[in-house]
Design an enzyme around this catalytic site. Sequence first.
Site, PDB file in Angstrom:
ATOM      1  N   ASP A   1       0.829  -1.213   0.000  1.00  0.00           N
ATOM      2  CA  ASP A   1       0.000   0.000   0.000  1.00  0.00           C
ATOM      3  C   ASP A   1       0.861   1.260   0.000  1.00  0.00           C
ATOM      4  O   ASP A   1       0.524   2.250  -0.654  1.00  0.00           O
ATOM      5  CB  ASP A   1      -0.906   0.026   1.243  1.00  0.00           C
ATOM      6  CG  ASP A   1      -1.969  -1.045   1.202  1.00  0.00           C
ATOM      7  OD1 ASP A   1      -1.990  -1.830   0.239  1.00  0.00           O
ATOM      8  OD2 ASP A   1      -2.788  -1.103   2.139  1.00  0.00           O
TER       9      ASP A   1
ATOM     10  N   ASP B   1      12.237   2.700  12.758  1.00  0.00           N
ATOM     11  CA  ASP B   1      11.452   1.518  13.092  1.00  0.00           C
ATOM     12  C   ASP B   1      10.303   1.958  13.985  1.00  0.00           C
ATOM     13  O   ASP B   1      10.504   2.828  14.836  1.00  0.00           O
ATOM     14  CB  ASP B   1      12.369   0.531  13.842  1.00  0.00           C
ATOM     15  CG  ASP B   1      11.789  -0.859  13.887  1.00  0.00           C
ATOM     16  OD1 ASP B   1      10.649  -1.003  14.371  1.00  0.00           O
ATOM     17  OD2 ASP B   1      12.466  -1.798  13.449  1.00  0.00           O
ATOM     18  N   LEU B   2       9.141   1.368  13.796  1.00  0.00           N
ATOM     19  CA  LEU B   2       7.993   1.750  14.622  1.00  0.00           C
ATOM     20  C   LEU B   2       8.228   1.441  16.096  1.00  0.00           C
ATOM     21  O   LEU B   2       7.596   2.044  16.961  1.00  0.00           O
ATOM     22  CB  LEU B   2       6.731   1.022  14.129  1.00  0.00           C
ATOM     23  CG  LEU B   2       5.542   1.903  13.815  1.00  0.00           C
ATOM     24  CD1 LEU B   2       5.889   2.999  12.839  1.00  0.00           C
ATOM     25  CD2 LEU B   2       4.387   1.092  13.295  1.00  0.00           C
TER      26      LEU B   2
ATOM     27  N   ARG C   1       1.750  -7.605  -3.654  1.00  0.00           N
ATOM     28  CA  ARG C   1       1.407  -8.322  -2.428  1.00  0.00           C
ATOM     29  C   ARG C   1       2.536  -9.287  -2.093  1.00  0.00           C
ATOM     30  O   ARG C   1       3.125  -9.913  -2.988  1.00  0.00           O
ATOM     31  CB  ARG C   1       0.114  -9.087  -2.690  1.00  0.00           C
ATOM     32  CG  ARG C   1      -0.542  -9.713  -1.483  1.00  0.00           C
ATOM     33  CD  ARG C   1      -1.018  -8.690  -0.505  1.00  0.00           C
ATOM     34  NE  ARG C   1      -2.238  -9.087   0.178  1.00  0.00           N
ATOM     35  CZ  ARG C   1      -2.510  -8.747   1.436  1.00  0.00           C
ATOM     36  NH1 ARG C   1      -1.645  -8.037   2.151  1.00  0.00           N
ATOM     37  NH2 ARG C   1      -3.643  -9.095   1.998  1.00  0.00           N
TER      38      ARG C   1
ATOM     39  N   THR D   1      -8.193  -2.862  10.023  1.00  0.00           N
ATOM     40  CA  THR D   1      -8.409  -4.018   9.135  1.00  0.00           C
ATOM     41  C   THR D   1      -9.714  -4.761   9.416  1.00  0.00           C
ATOM     42  O   THR D   1     -10.155  -4.838  10.574  1.00  0.00           O
ATOM     43  CB  THR D   1      -7.236  -5.013   9.279  1.00  0.00           C
ATOM     44  OG1 THR D   1      -7.587  -6.240   8.631  1.00  0.00           O
ATOM     45  CG2 THR D   1      -6.926  -5.344  10.737  1.00  0.00           C
TER      46      THR D   1
ATOM     47  N   ARG E   1      12.767   0.471   7.418  1.00  0.00           N
ATOM     48  CA  ARG E   1      13.754  -0.224   8.237  1.00  0.00           C
ATOM     49  C   ARG E   1      14.954  -0.519   7.357  1.00  0.00           C
ATOM     50  O   ARG E   1      14.806  -1.100   6.281  1.00  0.00           O
ATOM     51  CB  ARG E   1      13.200  -1.555   8.743  1.00  0.00           C
ATOM     52  CG  ARG E   1      12.013  -1.390   9.633  1.00  0.00           C
ATOM     53  CD  ARG E   1      11.677  -2.667  10.319  1.00  0.00           C
ATOM     54  NE  ARG E   1      11.009  -3.633   9.438  1.00  0.00           N
ATOM     55  CZ  ARG E   1      10.462  -4.755   9.860  1.00  0.00           C
ATOM     56  NH1 ARG E   1      10.519  -5.077  11.132  1.00  0.00           N
ATOM     57  NH2 ARG E   1       9.861  -5.575   9.023  1.00  0.00           N
ATOM     58  N   ARG E   2      16.135  -0.124   7.830  1.00  0.00           N
ATOM     59  CA  ARG E   2      17.332  -0.400   7.025  1.00  0.00           C
ATOM     60  C   ARG E   2      17.645  -1.894   7.121  1.00  0.00           C
ATOM     61  O   ARG E   2      17.603  -2.467   8.200  1.00  0.00           O
ATOM     62  CB  ARG E   2      18.522   0.402   7.554  1.00  0.00           C
ATOM     63  CG  ARG E   2      19.749   0.316   6.669  1.00  0.00           C
ATOM     64  CD  ARG E   2      20.941   0.935   7.362  1.00  0.00           C
ATOM     65  NE  ARG E   2      20.905   2.399   7.339  1.00  0.00           N
ATOM     66  CZ  ARG E   2      21.228   3.142   6.290  1.00  0.00           C
ATOM     67  NH1 ARG E   2      21.579   2.570   5.158  1.00  0.00           N
ATOM     68  NH2 ARG E   2      21.205   4.450   6.354  1.00  0.00           N
TER      69      ARG E   2
ATOM     70  N   GLU F   1      -9.903  -7.764   9.524  1.00  0.00           N
ATOM     71  CA  GLU F   1      -9.570  -8.907  10.388  1.00  0.00           C
ATOM     72  C   GLU F   1     -10.055  -8.676  11.818  1.00  0.00           C
ATOM     73  O   GLU F   1     -10.229  -9.620  12.576  1.00  0.00           O
ATOM     74  CB  GLU F   1      -8.052  -9.139  10.386  1.00  0.00           C
ATOM     75  CG  GLU F   1      -7.516  -9.743   9.105  1.00  0.00           C
ATOM     76  CD  GLU F   1      -7.692 -11.251   9.037  1.00  0.00           C
ATOM     77  OE1 GLU F   1      -7.670 -11.905  10.077  1.00  0.00           O
ATOM     78  OE2 GLU F   1      -7.871 -11.765   7.915  1.00  0.00           O
TER      79      GLU F   1
END
Length: 337
Positions: A15, A58-59, A186, A125, A35-36, A127
């Site tokens: 996305d 990074d989160l 995807r 989501t 992210r490296r 889900e």
Amino acid sequence: MSNKRAFITGISGQDGSYLTEFLLKKGYEVAGLIRRNAANETGNIEHLISEIKIYHGDLVSPESIAMALLDFKPDEIYNLASQSSPLASFKDVFGTMMITGIGAVQVFERVKQIVPKAKIYQASTSEMFGKPSQIPQNEETPFSPANPYSAAKELAHRMAIIYRNDKNKPMFISCGILFNHESPRRGLNFVTRKISAAVAVLKNNKKEGIPLNESGEPIVKDGKLTLGDLDAKRDWGYAPDYVEAMWMILQKDSPDDFVIATGEMHTVEEFAKEAFETVGLNWKEYVVVDDKFVPPVQTGPLLGDFAKAKKILGWEPKTKFPDLVKIMVHSDLAKFT
Ligand code: NAP
């Protein structure tokens, strides 16, 4: 043309890459967090790298989010970064919680401190509906997550609403409750892409360099593709249609939640049948099933009611199921030669 600045976490994912293309066309300045990795690979945004600004981070490192926000000062933030596989979330429960759940809250909190007027899109989501109590599902359907991924997403979703409703310092955080959306970008660990890639491998009679599934095995082994639950029912749309909805959601004057879906449900078997038929093959001769690809707690049937998005945003899906399958198969036929 816009002179807005958009910051995308998860920019290298499916996305994130389509959204970047969409926003660049609209004249946005776009930056993203990635992210490296040792090979310095940039995933799906390799072709866009000269047009965007990249922040490594990074989160789960709030400092890296803060540094990027301080430097870039975005108007819009799209929080797409996630451990995004429901099946994989059973194998990495804590990682999924930290990235997909707490990581989102880290983004909200840093935005609140650094760019409090910015609008946030949170990638929620379908889900989260788990084994849903009603079909189709809409914004009012109760959540009942059936895997660690969707439980983490529900945490982020609930926190988004809490930040939004804080009467002292309300934040603009909108959530898109997106049903499954697919594309040639995807990941190969998702069933739709596994099918389209396997069809290409079989049709092209490819013998070497067969792509690997999430277990590290070739997706086609001894001429067979192994899948999980063929009866699993999902509402599958086309990712480029869905990133447009993300943007529309942030153009409103007030934050809200929206279901984004096609309103059509198909089984995995139907996807496989359509994909194999695209190249003149009979799926029954190639597909075998293995329980290892069936999650220990099942989700679905998932079918979305996008009436609210249609009414308020003027959004509706453009790509029909058979076209989605063909787009994916034709792309993989050219890729896996
Ligand atoms: P995706 O292709 O798996 O992309 C996920 C992105 O998140 C990747 O760029 C990944 O980077 C990044 N990421 C993972 N962990 C990270 C971390 N700790 N710090 C920073 N970045 C991290 O997922 P997608 O299909 O584009 O989906 C976008 C979002 O929508 C996700 O939040 C997903 O859960 C949600 N969503 C997707 C669907 C769907 O059907 N596609 C439906 C509903 C909601 P790496 O390359 O480094 O792994």
